[in-house]
Each structure stands twice: as structure tokens, then as C-alpha cells.
Enzyme design. Structure first.
Site, PDB file in Angstrom:
ATOM      1  N   ARG A  34       0.833  -1.206   0.000  1.00 15.63           N
ATOM      2  CA  ARG A  34       0.000   0.000   0.000  1.00 15.63           C
ATOM      3  C   ARG A  34       0.868   1.257   0.000  1.00 15.63           C
ATOM      4  O   ARG A  34       1.887   1.324   0.702  1.00 15.63           O
ATOM      5  CB  ARG A  34      -0.941   0.002   1.210  1.00 15.63           C
ATOM      6  CG  ARG A  34      -1.910  -1.165   1.155  1.00 15.63           C
ATOM      7  CD  ARG A  34      -3.120  -1.033   2.039  1.00 15.63           C
ATOM      8  NE  ARG A  34      -3.914  -2.255   1.940  1.00 15.63           N
ATOM      9  CZ  ARG A  34      -4.776  -2.528   0.962  1.00 15.63           C
ATOM     10  NH1 ARG A  34      -4.987  -1.654  -0.004  1.00 15.63           N
ATOM     11  NH2 ARG A  34      -5.429  -3.677   0.941  1.00 15.63           N
ATOM     12  N   ASP A  35       0.433   2.239  -0.793  1.00 11.96           N
ATOM     13  CA  ASP A  35       1.136   3.527  -0.839  1.00 11.96           C
ATOM     14  C   ASP A  35       0.998   4.211   0.521  1.00 11.96           C
ATOM     15  O   ASP A  35      -0.083   4.231   1.117  1.00 11.96           O
ATOM     16  CB  ASP A  35       0.537   4.416  -1.942  1.00 11.96           C
ATOM     17  CG  ASP A  35       1.435   5.586  -2.281  1.00 11.96           C
ATOM     18  OD1 ASP A  35       1.959   5.632  -3.403  1.00 11.96           O
ATOM     19  OD2 ASP A  35       1.620   6.469  -1.405  1.00 11.96           O
ATOM     20  N   ILE A  36       2.087   4.779   1.003  1.00 16.68           N
ATOM     21  CA  ILE A  36       2.106   5.415   2.321  1.00 16.68           C
ATOM     22  C   ILE A  36       1.250   6.690   2.337  1.00 16.68           C
ATOM     23  O   ILE A  36       0.838   7.144   3.406  1.00 16.68           O
ATOM     24  CB  ILE A  36       3.573   5.717   2.729  1.00 16.68           C
ATOM     25  CG1 ILE A  36       3.715   5.785   4.229  1.00 16.68           C
ATOM     26  CG2 ILE A  36       4.101   6.964   2.049  1.00 16.68           C
ATOM     27  CD1 ILE A  36       5.161   5.764   4.701  1.00 16.68           C
ATOM     28  N   ASN A  96       4.813   6.513 -13.432  1.00 20.25           N
ATOM     29  CA  ASN A  96       5.549   7.745 -13.686  1.00 20.25           C
ATOM     30  C   ASN A  96       7.006   7.425 -13.987  1.00 20.25           C
ATOM     31  O   ASN A  96       7.580   6.506 -13.387  1.00 20.25           O
ATOM     32  CB  ASN A  96       5.470   8.663 -12.464  1.00 20.25           C
ATOM     33  CG  ASN A  96       4.052   9.116 -12.169  1.00 20.25           C
ATOM     34  OD1 ASN A  96       3.314   9.480 -13.081  1.00 20.25           O
ATOM     35  ND2 ASN A  96       3.661   9.084 -10.905  1.00 20.25           N
ATOM     36  N   GLU A 104       9.047  10.153  -8.280  1.00 14.36           N
ATOM     37  CA  GLU A 104       9.683  10.460  -6.990  1.00 14.36           C
ATOM     38  C   GLU A 104      10.691   9.375  -6.597  1.00 14.36           C
ATOM     39  O   GLU A 104      11.760   9.678  -6.073  1.00 14.36           O
ATOM     40  CB  GLU A 104       8.579  10.565  -5.932  1.00 14.36           C
ATOM     41  CG  GLU A 104       9.029  10.858  -4.528  1.00 14.36           C
ATOM     42  CD  GLU A 104       7.875  10.713  -3.525  1.00 14.36           C
ATOM     43  OE1 GLU A 104       8.156  10.339  -2.384  1.00 14.36           O
ATOM     44  OE2 GLU A 104       6.720  10.973  -3.900  1.00 14.36           O
ATOM     45  N   VAL A 105      10.322   8.118  -6.829  1.00 19.60           N
ATOM     46  CA  VAL A 105      11.172   6.997  -6.416  1.00 19.60           C
ATOM     47  C   VAL A 105      11.697   6.289  -7.664  1.00 19.60           C
ATOM     48  O   VAL A 105      10.907   5.767  -8.463  1.00 19.60           O
ATOM     49  CB  VAL A 105      10.382   6.008  -5.537  1.00 19.60           C
ATOM     50  CG1 VAL A 105      11.275   4.855  -5.098  1.00 19.60           C
ATOM     51  CG2 VAL A 105       9.775   6.717  -4.323  1.00 19.60           C
ATOM     52  N   HIS A 109       7.526   1.379 -10.461  1.00 15.73           N
ATOM     53  CA  HIS A 109       6.332   1.018  -9.697  1.00 15.73           C
ATOM     54  C   HIS A 109       5.116   1.408 -10.511  1.00 15.73           C
ATOM     55  O   HIS A 109       5.089   2.471 -11.129  1.00 15.73           O
ATOM     56  CB  HIS A 109       6.301   1.695  -8.325  1.00 15.73           C
ATOM     57  CG  HIS A 109       6.595   3.165  -8.335  1.00 15.73           C
ATOM     58  ND1 HIS A 109       7.865   3.659  -8.514  1.00 15.73           N
ATOM     59  CD2 HIS A 109       5.787   4.245  -8.211  1.00 15.73           C
ATOM     60  CE1 HIS A 109       7.826   4.978  -8.487  1.00 15.73           C
ATOM     61  NE2 HIS A 109       6.564   5.373  -8.308  1.00 15.73           N
ATOM     62  N   HIS A 111       1.255   2.284 -10.000  1.00 15.55           N
ATOM     63  CA  HIS A 111       0.219   2.629  -9.033  1.00 15.55           C
ATOM     64  C   HIS A 111      -1.086   1.970  -9.490  1.00 15.55           C
ATOM     65  O   HIS A 111      -1.502   2.170 -10.639  1.00 15.55           O
ATOM     66  CB  HIS A 111      -0.031   4.141  -9.003  1.00 15.55           C
ATOM     67  CG  HIS A 111       1.133   4.987  -8.602  1.00 15.55           C
ATOM     68  ND1 HIS A 111       1.207   5.622  -7.375  1.00 15.55           N
ATOM     69  CD2 HIS A 111       2.265   5.334  -9.262  1.00 15.55           C
ATOM     70  CE1 HIS A 111       2.322   6.335  -7.305  1.00 15.55           C
ATOM     71  NE2 HIS A 111       2.986   6.187  -8.442  1.00 15.55           N
TER      72      HIS A 111
END
Ligand code: 5GP
Length: 126
Positions: A34-36, A96, A104-105, A109, A111
Site C-alpha cells: 500500500r502507498d504510504i 511515472n 519520486e522513487v 512502480h 500505481h
């Protein structure tokens, strides 16, 4: 130009067990958690376990087994979270990449976002 990968990124640390995560699914080659900072009732990140920074990096250098596993893991997460289009109300996948993609990371990944109406696609920032 060769692809590069920074193994100090936060998802690499999650994969090494250095920081905790809320795991939804783990397969041989993929991890979903799960995304934080969830943007919707369902917001899960699916990552390959291998060192790939972006989707194009993964598509160019991952093995067939990794690519199949990753795609099947994304589909399984859609079903597990109840958003799959055949039995839920649908979802959006976002991957992304790089500066224009506002990644960002720097570990690939996808989403998986759903659980309420998401509206239309994003508009350009400029
Ligand atoms: P990006 O902008 O790179 O596509 O998205 C990175 C996502 O990772 C963001 O939605 C952010 O909330 C999430 N994120 C950043 N750090 C962590 C973390 O330590 N744990 C989890 N579960 N998600 C994180």
C-alpha cells in the site's frame, strides 16, 4: 545510453527489508504494497524485485519471466483489492518515469488506484 539504477532508493530498501511495508501480494519476481500516502481508497504500488528504474528500463532488460510475473501481479492486485473491472468499478494504472513524469522513487512502480470515481486524465502542468 545504458540504463542505471540507484540501489539506495526507498523501494530498494523495502525490498531488502530495511524499512517496513504493508504488503498486499508477494510473488517470485514482484512485490505489491500500500502507498504510504494513498490518493484513493485503493492505492497499491506494484514493483518488480529486480533493479529497474522505469518501465522502459524494465521492458528492455527484464527477463520474460519477470515481465510475465509483474503483469500477472498487477492483475491479481486489481482482483484482490476489489477494483477489477469484471467485478468492481474499475481503476487506473499509473507508471511515472523521469523528470517530466514526476517520478519520486527511481524504482519502477505501477500505481493501482481505485475505489472511487477518479475523474478524467491529468492535465499538463504547463
Ligand atoms: P512516484 O511519484 O514516484 O510515481 O510515486 C512514488 C510513490 O511512493 C508516492 O505515491 C509515495 O506516496 C510513495 N512512497 C514514498 N515513500 C514510500 C514509503 O516509504 N512507503 C510506501 N509504502 N510508499 C512510499
Amino acid at each position: 545510453m545504458a540504463y542505471t539504477y540507484d540501489d539506495q532508493n526507498i523501494f530498494a530498501k523495502i525490498l531488502r527489508g530495511e524499512i517496513p511495508n504493508d504488503t498486499v501480494l508477494e510473488t517470485e519476481h514482484s512485490l505489491a504494497f500500500r502507498d504510504i500516502n494513498a490518493q484513493a481508497p485503493t492505492h497499491v504500488l506494484v514493483i518488480p524485485k529486480g533493479p529497474y528504474a522505469t518501465f522502459d528500463h524494465f521492458a528492455a532488460e527484464a527477463s520474460d519471466a519477470e515481465i510475465v510475473d509483474f503483469n500477472r501481479a498487477i492483475g491479481e492486485v486489481c482482483r484482490m483489492t476489489g477494483v477489477a473491472a469484471d467485478r468492481g468499478d474499475g481503476y487506473r494504472l499509473i507508471a511515472n518515469a523521469g523528470a517530466d513524469g514526476v517520478q519520486e522513487v527511481p524504482h519502477l512502480h505501477v500505481h493501482v488506484i481505485g475505489g472511487h470515481m477518479l475523474g478524467r486524465m491529468l492535465q499538463p502542468a504547463r
